[in-house]
Design a protein around this motif. Structure first.
Motif, PDB file in Angstrom:
ATOM      1  N   UNK A 171      38.786   6.424  52.596  1.00  0.00           N
ATOM      2  CA  UNK A 171      39.290   7.610  51.902  1.00  0.00           C
ATOM      3  C   UNK A 171      40.748   7.529  51.474  1.00  0.00           C
ATOM      4  N   UNK A 172      41.503   6.516  51.939  1.00  0.00           N
ATOM      5  CA  UNK A 172      42.941   6.516  51.675  1.00  0.00           C
ATOM      6  C   UNK A 172      43.414   5.358  50.795  1.00  0.00           C
ATOM      7  N   UNK A 173      42.584   4.320  50.637  1.00  0.00           N
ATOM      8  CA  UNK A 173      42.950   3.206  49.764  1.00  0.00           C
ATOM      9  C   UNK A 173      41.890   3.039  48.686  1.00  0.00           C
ATOM     10  N   UNK A 174      42.275   2.948  47.416  1.00  0.00           N
ATOM     11  CA  UNK A 174      41.291   2.780  46.345  1.00  0.00           C
ATOM     12  C   UNK A 174      40.828   1.333  46.249  1.00  0.00           C
ATOM     13  N   UNK A 175      39.778   1.127  45.472  1.00  0.00           N
ATOM     14  CA  UNK A 175      39.284  -0.198  45.128  1.00  0.00           C
ATOM     15  C   UNK A 175      39.130  -0.256  43.612  1.00  0.00           C
ATOM     16  N   UNK A 176      39.008  -1.445  43.077  1.00  0.00           N
ATOM     17  CA  UNK A 176      38.735  -1.552  41.648  1.00  0.00           C
ATOM     18  C   UNK A 176      37.347  -0.994  41.353  1.00  0.00           C
ATOM     19  N   UNK A 177      36.388  -1.342  42.196  1.00  0.00           N
ATOM     20  CA  UNK A 177      35.042  -0.777  42.135  1.00  0.00           C
ATOM     21  C   UNK A 177      34.638  -0.375  43.544  1.00  0.00           C
ATOM     22  N   UNK A 178      33.570   0.401  43.635  1.00  0.00           N
ATOM     23  CA  UNK A 178      33.034   0.758  44.942  1.00  0.00           C
ATOM     24  C   UNK A 178      31.526   0.908  44.833  1.00  0.00           C
ATOM     25  N   UNK A 179      30.852   0.883  45.980  1.00  0.00           N
ATOM     26  CA  UNK A 179      29.410   1.057  46.012  1.00  0.00           C
ATOM     27  C   UNK A 179      29.071   2.495  46.372  1.00  0.00           C
ATOM     28  N   UNK A 180      28.223   3.107  45.575  1.00  0.00           N
ATOM     29  CA  UNK A 180      27.698   4.422  45.909  1.00  0.00           C
ATOM     30  C   UNK A 180      26.703   4.271  47.062  1.00  0.00           C
ATOM     31  N   UNK A 181      26.323   5.375  47.706  1.00  0.00           N
ATOM     32  CA  UNK A 181      25.412   5.279  48.854  1.00  0.00           C
ATOM     33  C   UNK A 181      24.084   4.584  48.566  1.00  0.00           C
TER      34      UNK A 181
END
Length: 380
Positions: free
Chosen positions: A71-81
């Motif tokens: 919740x505190x560091x972003x990513x370039x992309x992420x995986x949805x559930x």
């Protein structure tokens, strides 16, 4: 240093701490008006044990570390559930099998400074497995908000969504410091809890005004806290018959696609590499898969499991190894039922194959918080 076994399994997670896409970068459908959450409120979420660090690229970082910093560091992309890769910081990508050029959306750290390509490159330099950044062989700034990454990566979006956190200047922040996700860490009370509050420079939706993650020493304690309504939700580790146990006490549960990593750490065992390999080649991975994980997931021999595949090897053949002489200690954290069962299964199988183990249970804080007081093979 050691040889690892990874267990790919479904894990139940609360949505309270996961964060959402920025409004300009998300691809998910907005919820219906009837399902639209109402802003405000304070959620208390329980987790098993305490992370040894909040630095996702520290050597001692665990799966819990990476879950709590999401919740505190972003990513370039992420995986949805459901395992679908969606943009987070990324505004666009041009990719081939050997190179990816990623544009970053305008975004700011919690102190108001812009998130730049330099932050991404510095994070790549520090990253280690299982982060997808660890597969990048070189990274360079190609513009204030453009980064060029090179490496033997087949699916760049998936790699950049896997624990590939962007840290300010590549370095973690202390509580009250600089963060870039929907929340910031307000304070950490060792052994007790971590408190999140909204990041005022986050541009996407963010509903809860405060999130407290509290540490429990066992799965039984987590279930009791849920029953007594002392916590609102819990991130429950995989365990045998968990769904039945939740149903019996009237608790609702859901799951998100993910994986749990089980590490056998031989660092304090005093064994040679050949002896470590000898133990690993005698491990009952098929038994653990069938008896412990069952329909919840699969055992993977890759440090980079994906929703589609858990195949792969550790980079080179291990060889047959040699059987260690004498008695060995195998340490596992008390309260983690899955790890304790794995410890017992390993003990039974290795005993049949001539390896003598003595089982020891230690408090999670002793195993995850530093060097254990007893030398042995640690199941983490």
């Amino acid at each position: 240093r050691g040889v690892r076994i990874c267990l790919a399994a479904a894990v139940a997670f609360s949505a309270a701490c996961t964060g959402s896409n920025r409004q300009s970068g998300g691809t998910e459908e907005p919820p219906s008006a009837a399902a639209q959450p109402v802003a405000g409120g304070h959620a208390i979420v329980g987790v098993l044990s305490e992370p040894p660090t909040f630095d996702p690229y520290a050597r001692e970082a665990t799966d819990l570390t990476r879950a709590l910093v999401r919740p505190v560091y972003p990513s370039l992309y992420r995986m949805a559930p459901d395992g679908v890769v969606v943009p987070d910081l990324a505004a666009g990508i041009q990719a081939s099998r050997a190179m990816a050029r990623v544009r970053i959306e305008p975004a700011r750290w919690s102190d108001g400074r812009p998130i730049t390509a330099r932050d991404v490159v510095a994070s790549v330099v520090r990253a280690s497995s299982p982060s997808g950044f660890a597969r990048v062989q070189s990274a360079r700034v190609a513009g204030r908000r453009t980064v060029e990454l090179r490496g033997p990566v087949h699916d760049w979006k998936a790699a950049l969504a896997r624990a590939a956190f962007v840290l300010p200047g590549g370095k973690p922040s202390d509580p009250g410091g600089v963060f870039g996700g929907p929340y910031v860490i307000r304070k950490v009370i060792p052994g007790l809890e971590v408190v999140y509050v909204p990041n005022r420079h986050w541009t996407g939706p963010r509903y809860l005004k405060r999130v407290t993650v509290t540490y429990a020493t066992s799965l039984l304690m987590l279930l009791r806290l849920l029953e007594d309504s002392r916590i609102d939700a819990a991130a429950l580790p995989s365990s045998v018959n968990l769904e039945d146990r939740l149903r019996q006490v009237g608790l609702n549960a859901d799951s998100a696609l993910g994986y749990e990593t089980v590490v056998l750490d031989f660092g304090s065992s005093g064994l040679s590499r050949s002896q470590r390999v000898g133990i690993v080649n005698r491990l009952p991975t098929s038994v653990m898969n069938e008896g412990l994980i069952r329909d919840d997931g699969r055992v993977t021999r890759s440090l980079h499991p994906t929703p589609q595949s858990v195949a792969g090897v550790f980079g080179r053949e291990l060889g047959s190894g040699t059987r260690p002489d004498g008695s060995l200690l195998m340490l596992a954290p008390a309260g983690d039922e899955l790890l304790q069962l794995i410890q017992r299964v390993i003990d039974a199988r290795l005993d049949d194959r001539g390896v003598d183990l003595q089982l020891v249970r230690l408090a999670p804080s002793e195993l995850y918080g530093g060097n254990p007081p007893v030398a042995g093979i640690e199941v983490l």
